[in-house]
Design a protein around this motif. Structure first.
Motif, PDB file in Angstrom:
ATOM      1  N   ASP A 273      40.713  64.881  -4.305  1.00 45.31           N
ATOM      2  CA  ASP A 273      41.502  65.303  -3.172  1.00 45.31           C
ATOM      3  C   ASP A 273      42.711  64.747  -2.943  1.00 45.31           C
ATOM      4  O   ASP A 273      43.590  64.654  -1.629  1.00 45.31           O
ATOM      5  CB  ASP A 273      40.109  63.459  -2.447  1.00 45.31           C
ATOM      6  CG  ASP A 273      40.651  62.868  -2.960  1.00 45.31           C
ATOM      7  OD1 ASP A 273      40.690  63.235  -4.306  1.00 45.31           O
ATOM      8  OD2 ASP A 273      39.820  61.876  -2.890  1.00 45.31           O
TER       9      ASP A 273
ATOM     10  N   GLY B  43      45.449  65.919  -4.287  1.00 44.68           N
ATOM     11  CA  GLY B  43      46.182  67.634  -5.117  1.00 44.68           C
ATOM     12  C   GLY B  43      46.844  67.346  -5.806  1.00 44.68           C
ATOM     13  O   GLY B  43      47.703  68.220  -6.039  1.00 44.68           O
TER      14      GLY B  43
ATOM     15  N   GLU C 155      51.262  72.050  -0.320  1.00 43.22           N
ATOM     16  CA  GLU C 155      50.251  71.293   1.230  1.00 43.22           C
ATOM     17  C   GLU C 155      49.375  72.847   1.768  1.00 43.22           C
ATOM     18  O   GLU C 155      48.446  73.491   1.615  1.00 43.22           O
ATOM     19  CB  GLU C 155      50.668  71.173   2.103  1.00 43.22           C
ATOM     20  CG  GLU C 155      50.065  71.133   3.275  1.00 43.22           C
ATOM     21  CD  GLU C 155      49.068  69.771   2.680  1.00 43.22           C
ATOM     22  OE1 GLU C 155      47.742  69.522   3.577  1.00 43.22           O
ATOM     23  OE2 GLU C 155      49.470  69.202   2.327  1.00 43.22           O
ATOM     24  N   ARG C 156      50.564  74.323   1.969  1.00 42.62           N
ATOM     25  CA  ARG C 156      49.928  75.143   1.901  1.00 42.62           C
ATOM     26  C   ARG C 156      49.130  75.849   0.409  1.00 42.62           C
ATOM     27  O   ARG C 156      47.767  76.745   0.581  1.00 42.62           O
ATOM     28  CB  ARG C 156      51.336  76.503   2.355  1.00 42.62           C
ATOM     29  CG  ARG C 156      51.784  77.143   0.603  1.00 42.62           C
ATOM     30  CD  ARG C 156      52.651  78.135   0.447  1.00 42.62           C
ATOM     31  NE  ARG C 156      53.988  78.503  -0.634  1.00 42.62           N
ATOM     32  CZ  ARG C 156      53.339  78.998  -1.752  1.00 42.62           C
ATOM     33  NH1 ARG C 156      52.166  79.193  -1.542  1.00 42.62           N
ATOM     34  NH2 ARG C 156      54.231  79.151  -2.191  1.00 42.62           N
TER      35      ARG C 156
ATOM     36  N   LEU D 172      46.886  74.295  -1.230  1.00 41.29           N
ATOM     37  CA  LEU D 172      45.840  73.475  -0.455  1.00 41.29           C
ATOM     38  C   LEU D 172      45.191  74.360   0.321  1.00 41.29           C
ATOM     39  O   LEU D 172      44.249  73.864   0.457  1.00 41.29           O
ATOM     40  CB  LEU D 172      46.116  71.486  -0.795  1.00 41.29           C
ATOM     41  CG  LEU D 172      46.393  71.072  -1.920  1.00 41.29           C
ATOM     42  CD1 LEU D 172      46.681  69.540  -1.188  1.00 41.29           C
ATOM     43  CD2 LEU D 172      45.317  71.143  -2.447  1.00 41.29           C
ATOM     44  N   ASN D 173      45.900  74.125   1.088  1.00 39.56           N
ATOM     45  CA  ASN D 173      45.207  75.701   2.916  1.00 39.56           C
ATOM     46  C   ASN D 173      44.051  75.791   2.310  1.00 39.56           C
ATOM     47  O   ASN D 173      43.388  76.589   3.400  1.00 39.56           O
ATOM     48  CB  ASN D 173      45.905  75.415   4.289  1.00 39.56           C
ATOM     49  CG  ASN D 173      47.040  73.964   4.423  1.00 39.56           C
ATOM     50  OD1 ASN D 173      45.901  72.519   4.099  1.00 39.56           O
ATOM     51  ND2 ASN D 173      47.656  73.823   4.639  1.00 39.56           N
ATOM     52  N   ALA D 174      45.040  76.468   1.540  1.00 40.83           N
ATOM     53  CA  ALA D 174      44.822  78.300   1.163  1.00 40.83           C
ATOM     54  C   ALA D 174      43.235  78.091  -0.243  1.00 40.83           C
ATOM     55  O   ALA D 174      42.600  78.877   0.124  1.00 40.83           O
ATOM     56  CB  ALA D 174      45.805  79.516   0.584  1.00 40.83           C
TER      57      ALA D 174
ATOM     58  N   PRO E  31      37.302  74.450  -0.941  1.00 36.07           N
ATOM     59  CA  PRO E  31      36.665  72.913  -0.856  1.00 36.07           C
ATOM     60  C   PRO E  31      35.158  72.772  -1.666  1.00 36.07           C
ATOM     61  O   PRO E  31      34.919  74.535  -1.463  1.00 36.07           O
ATOM     62  CB  PRO E  31      36.960  72.685   0.533  1.00 36.07           C
ATOM     63  CG  PRO E  31      36.911  74.178   1.684  1.00 36.07           C
ATOM     64  CD  PRO E  31      36.981  74.827   0.677  1.00 36.07           C
TER      65      PRO E  31
ATOM     66  N   ARG F 169      39.601  70.584  -4.781  1.00 37.71           N
ATOM     67  CA  ARG F 169      39.341  71.902  -4.317  1.00 37.71           C
ATOM     68  C   ARG F 169      39.623  73.070  -5.114  1.00 37.71           C
ATOM     69  O   ARG F 169      40.204  72.449  -5.940  1.00 37.71           O
ATOM     70  CB  ARG F 169      40.921  71.902  -2.937  1.00 37.71           C
ATOM     71  CG  ARG F 169      40.525  71.617  -1.612  1.00 37.71           C
ATOM     72  CD  ARG F 169      42.179  71.780  -0.942  1.00 37.71           C
ATOM     73  NE  ARG F 169      41.320  70.732   0.354  1.00 37.71           N
ATOM     74  CZ  ARG F 169      40.439  71.610   1.294  1.00 37.71           C
ATOM     75  NH1 ARG F 169      40.132  72.270   0.862  1.00 37.71           N
ATOM     76  NH2 ARG F 169      40.659  70.318   2.461  1.00 37.71           N
TER      77      ARG F 169
END
Length: 177
Positions: free
Chosen positions: A91, A93, A110-111, A113-115, A118, A128
């Motif tokens: 969690d 990253g 971060e990009r 992680l966003n893709a 979850p 993730r």
């Protein structure tokens, strides 16, 4: 005249062989790529659910690599980086399961992680999964996937031979006229 007919027949044969061979190679490569993608996507959801259950049982990501050596996820080679192309981050990253271009302990962008998909436990994101492209040659030997691809390969080869035979027959008929 016979020499010209022979040359024309050989020319048709060469064109037919070249065309059939190129089509067979391209169809085989594309079939392998798309089938690998299909197999990977079929197992991804199950794997993510299993990861959530493993996290719940252990209370952490410790031992997650053992999950991927279980029979439920057949695309790994012991002692090698997992061919599943699925890296797991906690969690915060940080990579807890290395795969693809991600190394254990590395912080991901971060990009990325966003893709990532979850991994949830009771509505809380505990990690993730970073899903990569399907690697080449993914199915393991003696699996239904490998048998299917072998059957498709045989069908492609037979089709190429059939197309070559038709080209040869047409070449003979056209050269004689």
């Amino acid at each position: 005249m016979r020499s010209l007919a022979r040359k024309l027949t050989l020319a048709f044969l060469v064109v037919g062989l070249t065309g059939a061979g190129l089509v067979a190679v391209f169809v085989r490569l594309q079939t392998q790529r798309e089938f690998d993608r299909f197999v990977l996507s079929r197992y991804e959801r199950d794997l993510i659910d299993e990861m959530a259950q493993a996290y719940a049982a252990a209370g952490s990501w410790e031992g997650i690599d053992a999950l991927l050596t279980s029979a439920s996820w057949p695309r790994q080679r012991p002692g090698h980086r997992y061919e599943s192309a699925i890296a797991v981050v906690n969690d915060q990253g940080i990579v807890v399961l290395a795969a693809g271009r991600y190394d254990a302990g590395e912080r991901v962008a971060e990009r990325v992680l966003n893709a990532a998909v979850p991994i949830e436990l009771e509505g809380v994101v505990v990690g993730r999964a970073i899903l990569g492209d399907a690697p080449p040659g993914m199915p393991v030997p003696d699996s239904p996937e490998t048998d299917f691809l072998a059957a498709v390969g045989r069908a492609i080869a037979l089709s190429a031979l059939g197309a070559t035979a038709v080209a040869l027959l047409l070449g003979i008929l056209l050269a004689r006229t």
